[in-house]
Design an enzyme around this catalytic site. Sequence first.
Site: not given
Length: 304
Positions: A21, A57, A113, A115, A174, A275
């Site tokens: 990917s 971010a 999550r 930055d 997760k 990836h």
Amino acid sequence: MTASTFVRRSRLAERAPITASFEFFPPKSDKMEASLWSTVERLAPLNPSFVSVTYGAGGSTRERTHRTVERLLKETHLLPAAHLTCVGASRAEVDAVIQDYWDIGVRHIVALRGDPQEGLGARYQPRADGYAYASDLVAGLRAIGDFEVSVSGYPERHPESADWSVEIDNLKRKVDAGATRVITQYFFDNDLFESYLERIAKAGLSIPVVPGILPIHNFEQTMVFSAKCGTSIPHWLARRISGLNEDAETRKLVGAAVAYEQVMDLVDRGISDFHFYTMNRADLTYAICHMLGMGQAEGTRQAA
């Protein structure tokens, strides 16, 4: 084990095909947009399993990420995965983005999550009315639609993880929330990745873990970012690229060779899915994937 008895999986004609990917970032200007779509057109014939589009971010590229993902859906045969973060938006705002992605046909989200708005390295403070952590975002995605959900993993630990127990516990949350794949931060030492897989297995997690590969275009920038995200630069790697600042062509050849060598070693260790962090450039990623046999007709594909 001697050289005569060691079996190179990467050299076996009957080995499982390599899949990969690609990651892109949304363009900031017309010139960058033209460059991105030139890269997309170059890499599309390699038939990646999916392509992901990053999120800046603090959610700073939300609209540009959405436009890029939507264009990928409408104008290519590629399967786009949209990055989504917890920062910079309320839970209701994030849920609206998630629902919109579902409505236009996106079925894969990379849940992070994220930055802080101040950038990588700044102190993270969850928004009171938002999703606090990636595990919460994964659960929110699952509540809205049957998404494929990729999450991040860190073979050298996240810079904010005090120890490996904290790191693996965070990953487990997760996975328990519904993540279906782990995509790792890039790394250059394959032994560290193998140790990471062992830690995950020991914790009883059976989720697929896809190694992130960064073909090096600019070594100085790579060193700066690596210091911030906790990726170590092996001495052997620094030696190989040393002295090539003004020699772009040789630097490109070395960058491709280093990444190809890393991937081949991982194939020999049993890994077949990768990836690539493309940096919106096709040249090195295309060369590496071509050598891996991607995009070649089945009848003409040869062992790498």
